[in-house]
Write a protein that holds these residues in place. Structure first.
Motif, PDB file in Angstrom:
ATOM      1  N   GLY A  44      15.915 -31.938 -51.445  1.00 51.62           N
ATOM      2  CA  GLY A  44      15.058 -30.893 -51.999  1.00 51.62           C
ATOM      3  C   GLY A  44      15.851 -29.913 -52.833  1.00 51.62           C
ATOM      4  N   LYS A  45      15.466 -28.649 -52.776  1.00 51.41           N
ATOM      5  CA  LYS A  45      16.052 -27.648 -53.676  1.00 51.41           C
ATOM      6  C   LYS A  45      16.999 -26.664 -53.010  1.00 51.41           C
ATOM      7  N   ASP A  46      16.857 -26.450 -51.688  1.00 47.48           N
ATOM      8  CA  ASP A  46      17.637 -25.375 -51.069  1.00 47.48           C
ATOM      9  C   ASP A  46      17.932 -25.677 -49.600  1.00 47.48           C
ATOM     10  N   GLU A  47      18.500 -24.677 -48.899  1.00 44.40           N
ATOM     11  CA  GLU A  47      18.882 -24.861 -47.497  1.00 44.40           C
ATOM     12  C   GLU A  47      17.680 -25.212 -46.623  1.00 44.40           C
ATOM     13  N   LYS A  48      16.532 -24.599 -46.893  1.00 44.81           N
ATOM     14  CA  LYS A  48      15.347 -24.843 -46.075  1.00 44.81           C
ATOM     15  C   LYS A  48      14.900 -26.293 -46.176  1.00 44.81           C
ATOM     16  N   SER A  49      14.780 -26.787 -47.378  1.00 44.16           N
ATOM     17  CA  SER A  49      14.352 -28.180 -47.553  1.00 44.16           C
ATOM     18  C   SER A  49      15.444 -29.144 -47.096  1.00 44.16           C
ATOM     19  N   ALA A  50      16.711 -28.752 -47.268  1.00 45.35           N
ATOM     20  CA  ALA A  50      17.818 -29.609 -46.838  1.00 45.35           C
ATOM     21  C   ALA A  50      17.823 -29.777 -45.318  1.00 45.35           C
ATOM     22  N   ALA A  51      17.578 -28.688 -44.596  1.00 39.61           N
ATOM     23  CA  ALA A  51      17.516 -28.770 -43.139  1.00 39.61           C
ATOM     24  C   ALA A  51      16.368 -29.671 -42.698  1.00 39.61           C
ATOM     25  N   LYS A  52      15.239 -29.557 -43.373  1.00 39.48           N
ATOM     26  CA  LYS A  52      14.068 -30.366 -43.037  1.00 39.48           C
ATOM     27  C   LYS A  52      14.310 -31.851 -43.294  1.00 39.48           C
ATOM     28  N   ASN A  53      15.067 -32.176 -44.350  1.00 42.54           N
ATOM     29  CA  ASN A  53      15.218 -33.564 -44.789  1.00 42.54           C
ATOM     30  C   ASN A  53      16.509 -34.241 -44.328  1.00 42.54           C
ATOM     31  N   LEU A  54      17.428 -33.499 -43.713  1.00 42.75           N
ATOM     32  CA  LEU A  54      18.746 -34.044 -43.385  1.00 42.75           C
ATOM     33  C   LEU A  54      18.663 -35.299 -42.523  1.00 42.75           C
ATOM     34  N   PHE A  55      17.992 -35.218 -41.372  1.00 38.32           N
ATOM     35  CA  PHE A  55      17.975 -36.348 -40.453  1.00 38.32           C
ATOM     36  C   PHE A  55      17.232 -37.538 -41.037  1.00 38.32           C
ATOM     37  N   ALA A  56      16.142 -37.281 -41.752  1.00 38.89           N
ATOM     38  CA  ALA A  56      15.404 -38.372 -42.387  1.00 38.89           C
ATOM     39  C   ALA A  56      16.285 -39.087 -43.409  1.00 38.89           C
ATOM     40  N   GLY A  57      17.099 -38.317 -44.143  1.00 42.64           N
ATOM     41  CA  GLY A  57      18.001 -38.903 -45.121  1.00 42.64           C
ATOM     42  C   GLY A  57      19.075 -39.764 -44.483  1.00 42.64           C
ATOM     43  N   LEU A  58      19.666 -39.264 -43.404  1.00 42.22           N
ATOM     44  CA  LEU A  58      20.686 -40.039 -42.699  1.00 42.22           C
ATOM     45  C   LEU A  58      20.101 -41.344 -42.165  1.00 42.22           C
ATOM     46  N   ARG A  59      18.882 -41.269 -41.626  1.00 42.99           N
ATOM     47  CA  ARG A  59      18.234 -42.467 -41.101  1.00 42.99           C
ATOM     48  C   ARG A  59      17.847 -43.442 -42.217  1.00 42.99           C
TER      49      ARG A  59
END
Length: 341
Positions: free
Chosen positions: A281-296
């Protein structure tokens, strides 16, 4: 191998009945999906450790639907702890409290005289706990050490055949686990950063909060999950990329396209001529939300050798993001000379 059923919000009574019978049922929260068992049923709680492959000295969070439910196990709640509950519950804050001796088994507490309590901001799960009328243990519903699950599909991938069911309420909204604060000590201490920041807590408490105690020694029993063992690790090696190193990292990725994946923000990905990428995404908020989904996402790609992941400033929600990212990477940062060797 048992059949893992998928429940909806209309199946709460069925899911609660399974829990009353000592079965394991995964449940949604605003942070990640939790693996639920009746916290007062020791045999059921032991099955949680087996299903996850989780170390037995790693205590479990006790998930409740009301402050009154907490009082069953701790007696009188301190003024400061009650302030936090009134301001952040339901929500992404877990509070460690001293408990009444014998009120919870050592299987839940890891042998400690404290327990961690949380009331999630998810009505489906609050209804489930209320129907059960007992708290749930609620570690993340994934195989131990793997990225935490942010969808029911992630849970099914890891725990199919190992648990009775999954209550599906769609993707989580926060994406990283709750902040854990220890209120059993003289000085409130954050043991795991999350969406509730040190500044948020200090504003309510009117006092200093220690915020840098996130690890324990090898022989020490952790007071909270995520302090001792390797967590959130996909099959590929994660390498954290500092802002000044992205030009070199992108060059390296393009030269090794079949083995390198990118986990970064839109501004970085738009310049990346590589197909193996996942947007934070664009920032820390979206990055936190998407981190685990991205790793998986990259776990289903056996050809990926390295995942190059964006660093954020270690502050606010960026602190929670970086805490998880560093654990998934084993604290390894991108260095082209090191990678090529």
């Amino acid at each position: 191998m048992q059949m893992t059923k998928i429940y909806t919000k209309n199946d709460i009574r069925k899911a609660a009945l399974e829990l009353k019978m000592g079965e394991l049922v995964a449940f949604p929260t605003e942070t990640v999906y939790g693996l639920g068992a009746d916290a007062t049923n020791e045999k059921a709680v032991k099955r949680v450790y087996l299903a996850k492959g989780r170390p037995s000295d790693n205590p479990l969070i006790v998930t409740v639907s009301s402050i009154e439910m907490v009082e069953r196990f701790v007696g009188e709640i301190s003024t400061d702890a009650k302030k936090l509950m009134e301001n952040f519950w339901p929500g992404s804050l877990t509070i460690i409290l001293n408990i009444i001796p014998g009120s919870l088994s050592e299987t839940v507490t890891g042998g400690l005289k404290t327990a961690a309590f949380r009331m999630p901001k998810n009505q489906v799960t609050l209804d489930l706990i209320s129907e059960l009328d007992r708290p749930l243990v609620g570690p993340s519903a994934n195989s131990s050490g793997k990225p935490s699950p942010t969808t029911a599909e992630h849970v099914f991938h890891d725990l199919e055949g190992k648990i009775s069911g999954i209550v599906d309420d769609g993707p989580t909204t926060v994406g990283v686990e709750s902040t854990i604060i220890d209120m059993s000590t003289d000085i409130p201490t954050i043991l795991r950063p999350g969406a509730v920041t040190p500044e948020d807590l200090e504003e309510i408490l009117g006092k200093t909060v220690i915020s840098d105690k996130h690890k324990v020694k090898d022989k020490e029993t952790p007071k909270a999950p995520g302090m001792k063992y390797k967590h959130y690790a996909p099959n590929a090696q994660v390498l954290i990329v500092k802002d000044n190193d992205w030009q070199e990292a992108l060059k390296f990725a393009q030269e090794n396209k079949d083995e390198i994946a990118l986990l970064a923000t839109e501004d970085i990905l738009k310049n990346a001529k590589i197909k193996l990428k996942y947007s934070l995404g664009k920032d820390e908020k979206s990055a936190a939300k998407n981190l685990f989904a991205g790793l998986r996402y990259f776990d289903d790609m056996p050809q990926v050798k390295y995942i190059l992941a964006k660093e954020f400033v270690y502050d606010g929600l960026g602190m929670a993001y970086m805490n998880r990212l560093k654990k998934s990477a084993g604290n390894q940062f991108f260095n082209v000379d090191l990678v090529e060797n």
